[in-house]
Design a protein around this motif. Sequence first.
Motif, PDB file in Angstrom:
ATOM      1  N   LYS A   1     -18.950  13.478 -23.836  1.00  0.00           N
ATOM      2  CA  LYS A   1     -18.336  13.321 -25.256  1.00  0.00           C
ATOM      3  C   LYS A   1     -16.752  13.437 -25.059  1.00  0.00           C
ATOM      4  O   LYS A   1     -16.265  12.614 -25.877  1.00  0.00           O
TER       5      LYS A   1
ATOM      6  N   LYS B   1     -14.345  10.243 -26.533  1.00  0.00           N
ATOM      7  CA  LYS B   1     -13.316  10.729 -27.531  1.00  0.00           C
ATOM      8  C   LYS B   1     -11.911   9.980 -27.198  1.00  0.00           C
ATOM      9  O   LYS B   1     -11.248   9.712 -27.730  1.00  0.00           O
TER      10      LYS B   1
ATOM     11  N   GLY C   1     -11.400   6.706 -27.925  1.00  0.00           N
ATOM     12  CA  GLY C   1     -11.224   6.444 -29.135  1.00  0.00           C
ATOM     13  C   GLY C   1     -12.943   5.896 -29.573  1.00  0.00           C
ATOM     14  O   GLY C   1     -13.010   5.139 -30.669  1.00  0.00           O
ATOM     15  N   ILE C   2     -14.003   6.659 -28.983  1.00  0.00           N
ATOM     16  CA  ILE C   2     -15.146   6.001 -29.588  1.00  0.00           C
ATOM     17  C   ILE C   2     -15.929   7.534 -30.095  1.00  0.00           C
ATOM     18  O   ILE C   2     -16.096   8.429 -29.273  1.00  0.00           O
ATOM     19  N   ASP C   3     -16.489   7.348 -31.186  1.00  0.00           N
ATOM     20  CA  ASP C   3     -17.178   8.535 -31.802  1.00  0.00           C
ATOM     21  C   ASP C   3     -18.306   8.618 -31.018  1.00  0.00           C
ATOM     22  O   ASP C   3     -19.107   7.774 -31.049  1.00  0.00           O
TER      23      ASP C   3
ATOM     24  N   THR D   1     -21.570   8.376 -33.179  1.00  0.00           N
ATOM     25  CA  THR D   1     -21.960   7.094 -33.512  1.00  0.00           C
ATOM     26  C   THR D   1     -21.865   5.690 -32.677  1.00  0.00           C
ATOM     27  O   THR D   1     -22.364   4.578 -33.151  1.00  0.00           O
ATOM     28  N   HIS D   2     -21.064   6.301 -31.685  1.00  0.00           N
ATOM     29  CA  HIS D   2     -20.690   5.174 -30.618  1.00  0.00           C
ATOM     30  C   HIS D   2     -19.870   4.079 -31.180  1.00  0.00           C
ATOM     31  O   HIS D   2     -19.999   2.808 -30.770  1.00  0.00           O
ATOM     32  N   LYS D   3     -19.336   4.302 -32.439  1.00  0.00           N
ATOM     33  CA  LYS D   3     -18.398   3.614 -33.001  1.00  0.00           C
ATOM     34  C   LYS D   3     -17.052   4.035 -32.696  1.00  0.00           C
ATOM     35  O   LYS D   3     -16.733   5.149 -32.457  1.00  0.00           O
ATOM     36  N   PRO D   4     -15.885   3.036 -32.803  1.00  0.00           N
ATOM     37  CA  PRO D   4     -14.524   3.656 -32.760  1.00  0.00           C
ATOM     38  C   PRO D   4     -14.318   4.505 -33.737  1.00  0.00           C
ATOM     39  O   PRO D   4     -14.707   4.686 -34.994  1.00  0.00           O
ATOM     40  N   LEU D   5     -13.434   5.440 -33.256  1.00  0.00           N
ATOM     41  CA  LEU D   5     -12.931   6.440 -34.253  1.00  0.00           C
ATOM     42  C   LEU D   5     -12.073   6.068 -35.198  1.00  0.00           C
ATOM     43  O   LEU D   5     -11.365   5.226 -34.738  1.00  0.00           O
ATOM     44  N   PRO D   6     -11.635   6.627 -36.346  1.00  0.00           N
ATOM     45  CA  PRO D   6     -10.764   6.113 -37.158  1.00  0.00           C
ATOM     46  C   PRO D   6      -9.353   6.135 -36.530  1.00  0.00           C
ATOM     47  O   PRO D   6      -9.128   7.195 -35.866  1.00  0.00           O
TER      48      PRO D   6
ATOM     49  N   GLU E   1     -14.594  -1.492 -30.440  1.00  0.00           N
ATOM     50  CA  GLU E   1     -15.575  -1.825 -31.474  1.00  0.00           C
ATOM     51  C   GLU E   1     -16.568  -3.009 -31.219  1.00  0.00           C
ATOM     52  O   GLU E   1     -17.679  -3.073 -31.205  1.00  0.00           O
TER      53      GLU E   1
END
Length: 267
Positions: A113, A117, A120-122, A125-130, A151
Amino acid sequence: MGRQPCCDKVGLKKGPWTAEEDQKLISFILTNGQCCWRALPKLAGLLRCGKSCRLRWTNYLRPDLKRGLLSEYEEKMVIDLHAQLGNRWSKIASHLPGRTDNEIKNHWNTHIKKKLKKIGIDPFTHKPLPIITTEKPPQNHQTRQEPPLEEAAVMVSETSLQSTVTEAKQEDKIPFDNSLEVDYNFCIDEVPIIEAHEILVPFVNLSTPTSSSTPTSYDVESSNILEDLHFLPTLDWEYDLSNIMSIWNFLTDDDSERNTSTEALVM
DNA sequence: AATCCGTCCAACCGCACGGAA
DNA sequence: TTTCCGTGCGGTTGGACGGAT
């Protein structure tokens, strides 16, 4: 009505297991096999509840367990499987011979985790963090031009995720959740549906024992995963896996090497 | 040297599920 | 069909440990 507790807790021991308790449990199971867990403590002479015995056995005493940190390869698998399966630790563990769901869950929470992080990946969700900036975020998200590099890379995992969820709805009878459809945010018409066994076969092949005494061990270093995956239809696995490897370089490279990894992502 | 604080992981807890009666 | 039981699963906790101050 209320459920009965799994055992009569009065007089039962809790907390860390002693070597003597371990020995009793091991020798009983090796002699008698795994019978009814509720009855086992009494039969084995343990002042524990059956649940505690089962946990101790499956997570710590089982002879086929691997001990020690997860290898790089195993971590990569965990990340990809988590992208597909979410927090279904037991399912993830079933793809990693000798590893327990508890172990993988702990490793995810304590190591992976953070790594995700950091780049920069959540991890959820495995998507980029804002991207956090001092400016106010734009009102209209459609004005966004180019997605961040990460992304593009994680789209691989999202593709796998969608197919697996679709499959899970069919096979595991997961309650249909419309929010899932929205969250993945891509067109499922473009995604080939992959059956679970199609995904698993390469990993099963990889787990060919290297010694007869350790059926759960496999020679990761000598395996060529890209070759093993080529049989899968319609997916450009070599391309996708290269991206997965690039993501992994982000996780494992030090800063001096990160630029190289970034280049790999945009190929 | 003492204390604080964060990390790690074994173990626990409660709920869900499947099968048997 | 309903109820009960055994088991599995995922989330959470608590204590040991090590590094920082």
